[in-house]
Design a protein around this motif. Structure first.
Motif, PDB file in Angstrom:
ATOM      1  N   LEU A  67       0.653  -1.570  -0.261  1.00  0.00           N
ATOM      2  CA  LEU A  67       0.100   0.164   0.407  1.00  0.00           C
ATOM      3  C   LEU A  67       0.800   1.467  -0.216  1.00  0.00           C
ATOM      4  CD1 LEU A  67      -2.943   0.998   0.087  1.00  0.00           C
ATOM      5  CD2 LEU A  67      -2.146   1.843   2.799  1.00  0.00           C
ATOM      6  N   CYS A  68       0.512   2.249  -1.235  1.00  0.00           N
ATOM      7  CA  CYS A  68       1.900   3.633  -1.066  1.00  0.00           C
ATOM      8  C   CYS A  68       0.747   4.366  -0.738  1.00  0.00           C
ATOM      9  CB  CYS A  68       2.100   3.388  -2.238  1.00  0.00           C
ATOM     10  SG  CYS A  68       0.853   3.674  -3.763  1.00  0.00           S
ATOM     11  N   ASN A  69      -0.499   4.873  -0.351  1.00  0.00           N
ATOM     12  CA  ASN A  69      -1.189   5.623  -0.738  1.00  0.00           C
ATOM     13  C   ASN A  69      -3.382   5.579  -1.008  1.00  0.00           C
ATOM     14  OD1 ASN A  69      -2.340   8.119  -2.291  1.00  0.00           O
ATOM     15  ND2 ASN A  69      -1.247   8.478  -1.205  1.00  0.00           N
ATOM     16  N   ILE A  70      -3.153   6.635   0.101  1.00  0.00           N
ATOM     17  CA  ILE A  70      -5.339   6.823   0.295  1.00  0.00           C
ATOM     18  C   ILE A  70      -5.403   7.729  -0.203  1.00  0.00           C
ATOM     19  CG2 ILE A  70      -7.251   5.750   1.364  1.00  0.00           C
ATOM     20  CD1 ILE A  70      -5.292   4.459   3.057  1.00  0.00           C
ATOM     21  N   VAL A 133     -13.091   5.868  -2.615  1.00  0.00           N
ATOM     22  CA  VAL A 133     -11.732   6.238  -1.984  1.00  0.00           C
ATOM     23  C   VAL A 133     -10.564   5.346  -2.902  1.00  0.00           C
ATOM     24  CG1 VAL A 133     -11.116   4.900   0.169  1.00  0.00           C
ATOM     25  CG2 VAL A 133     -12.681   5.962   0.018  1.00  0.00           C
ATOM     26  N   HIS A 134     -10.086   5.381  -2.728  1.00  0.00           N
ATOM     27  CA  HIS A 134      -9.059   4.851  -4.071  1.00  0.00           C
ATOM     28  C   HIS A 134      -7.192   4.742  -2.555  1.00  0.00           C
ATOM     29  CE1 HIS A 134      -9.734   6.724  -7.641  1.00  0.00           C
ATOM     30  NE2 HIS A 134     -10.353   5.931  -6.834  1.00  0.00           N
ATOM     31  N   TYR A 135      -7.376   2.474  -2.673  1.00  0.00           N
ATOM     32  CA  TYR A 135      -6.631   2.612  -1.836  1.00  0.00           C
ATOM     33  C   TYR A 135      -5.546   2.462  -2.760  1.00  0.00           C
ATOM     34  CZ  TYR A 135     -10.027   1.864   2.219  1.00  0.00           C
ATOM     35  OH  TYR A 135     -10.936   1.695   2.912  1.00  0.00           O
ATOM     36  N   GLU A 164      -7.574  -0.551  -5.604  1.00  0.00           N
ATOM     37  CA  GLU A 164      -8.466  -1.329  -4.939  1.00  0.00           C
ATOM     38  C   GLU A 164      -9.319   0.449  -4.249  1.00  0.00           C
ATOM     39  OE1 GLU A 164      -9.547  -4.726  -4.071  1.00  0.00           O
ATOM     40  OE2 GLU A 164      -7.894  -4.696  -5.345  1.00  0.00           O
ATOM     41  N   THR A 165     -10.956   0.239  -4.827  1.00  0.00           N
ATOM     42  CA  THR A 165     -11.867   1.162  -4.850  1.00  0.00           C
ATOM     43  C   THR A 165     -13.296   1.041  -4.044  1.00  0.00           C
ATOM     44  OG1 THR A 165     -10.925   1.929  -7.230  1.00  0.00           O
ATOM     45  CG2 THR A 165     -12.866   2.394  -6.196  1.00  0.00           C
ATOM     46  N   GLN A 166     -13.482   1.732  -3.267  1.00  0.00           N
ATOM     47  CA  GLN A 166     -14.738   1.868  -1.873  1.00  0.00           C
ATOM     48  C   GLN A 166     -15.557   3.246  -2.083  1.00  0.00           C
ATOM     49  OE1 GLN A 166     -16.049  -1.391  -0.578  1.00  0.00           O
ATOM     50  NE2 GLN A 166     -17.901  -0.258  -0.953  1.00  0.00           N
ATOM     51  N   VAL A 167     -16.363   3.087  -2.694  1.00  0.00           N
ATOM     52  CA  VAL A 167     -17.593   4.021  -2.240  1.00  0.00           C
ATOM     53  C   VAL A 167     -18.357   4.638  -0.997  1.00  0.00           C
ATOM     54  CG1 VAL A 167     -19.201   5.603  -3.514  1.00  0.00           C
ATOM     55  CG2 VAL A 167     -17.377   4.002  -5.266  1.00  0.00           C
TER      56      VAL A 167
END
Length: 272
Positions: A67-70, A133-135, A164-167
């Protein structure tokens, strides 16, 4: 509270005409034509159409990457699943455009909070807002940090990237999901991971695309990204999002704007 509400809604006063968006899409087509750009993002997840000839291997599963950014965008950049309500054209620079949660919320969930949440020059988030949200994960040996730069290092200039994307929809409900929990980080099996991403928001829609954001409305993104977008929207406590904006390792303090939905088949990957 009325002053805060006025600030929060001030950004909704400007919306450009359809022909401005059409011109931006035309400029994107012109600036990328014949130059070898790969498939772009975001896209309508309900459409399988795509004729972009650039193919690349999908990135590994996020559990095999760092994981590098959220970060998150106000309104969903993608359209599909439970986020298909068009927010409008916005200001032409990604503000108040995109797609919103298409479900219903209660009056209690929509109650205004008495403080600004993740405020910026374009206003603040309010109850009922949708965020995507972008993981972001990288195959490089990197640690979580600010911007896409955290996903690159001197050893590998072209790492594989996965988002990995969650709304989520923001609600005034202390019993809703806690954003700090959803973004909790640690090392697992020797890799940086977001420990509590949702596993009950539907099977992710997978496709090959690019980085996003309104800076790419008229030019192509150079990055190749494997996308996993979950179709179901989850409710998150708005105050916990505000708390996260007040301090996190990614130095994120507000919602980003959205890129125009990419509709040109020549800039989209074929989906199965």
């Amino acid at each position: 509270m009325s002053a805060i509400a006025k600030e929060n809604h001030s950004e909704h006063q400007t919306s450009i005409a359809d022909n401005v968006i059409a011109t931006q899409r035309e400029n994107l087509a012109i600036s990328t034509k014949g130059r070898g750009f790969g498939p772009q993002s975001p896209r309508d997840l309900n459409s399988l159409v795509g004729t972009n000839p650039i193919n690349f291997s999908p990135a590994p599963a996020y559990t095999e990457m760092n994981l590098c950014n959220i970060h998150f965008h106000k309104n969903a950049e993608h359209s599909g699943g439970e986020f298909t309500t068009y927010a409008g054209n916005g200001n032409g620079q990604g503000v108040t455009s995109g797609y919103q949660y298409s479900g219903k919320l209660t009056k209690a969930e929509l109650m205004t909070v008495d403080h600004a949440v993740c405020s910026s020059e374009h206003g603040a988030l309010i109850s009922g807002d949708t965020i995507e949200v972008h993981y972001v994960y990288s195959s490089a040996q990197v640690s979580p940090g600010p911007t896409l730069g955290a996903c690159l290092n001197e050893a590998i200039n072209n790492p594989q990237l996965r988002v990995e994307t969650q709304v989520f929809v923001l609600v005034n409900d202390a019993k809703a999901l806690d954003f700090s929990t959803l973004t909790a980080l640690d090392i697992k099996n020797g890799l940086h991971q977001a420990l509590n991403m949702l596993s009950n928001s539907g099977e992710a829609i997978q496709y090959l695309g690019s980085t996003t954001g309104p800076s790419y409305n008229q030019v192509g993104s150079l990055f190749q990204v494997s996308w996993s977008v979950h179709p179901k929207v989850a409710k998150v406590n708005i105050d916990t999002v505000g708390n996260w904006c007040e301090g996190n390792v990614f130095k994120e303090d507000h919602a980003h704007g959205v890129r125009n939905l990419v509709t040109n088949p020549a800039l989209l990957s074929p989906m199965k």
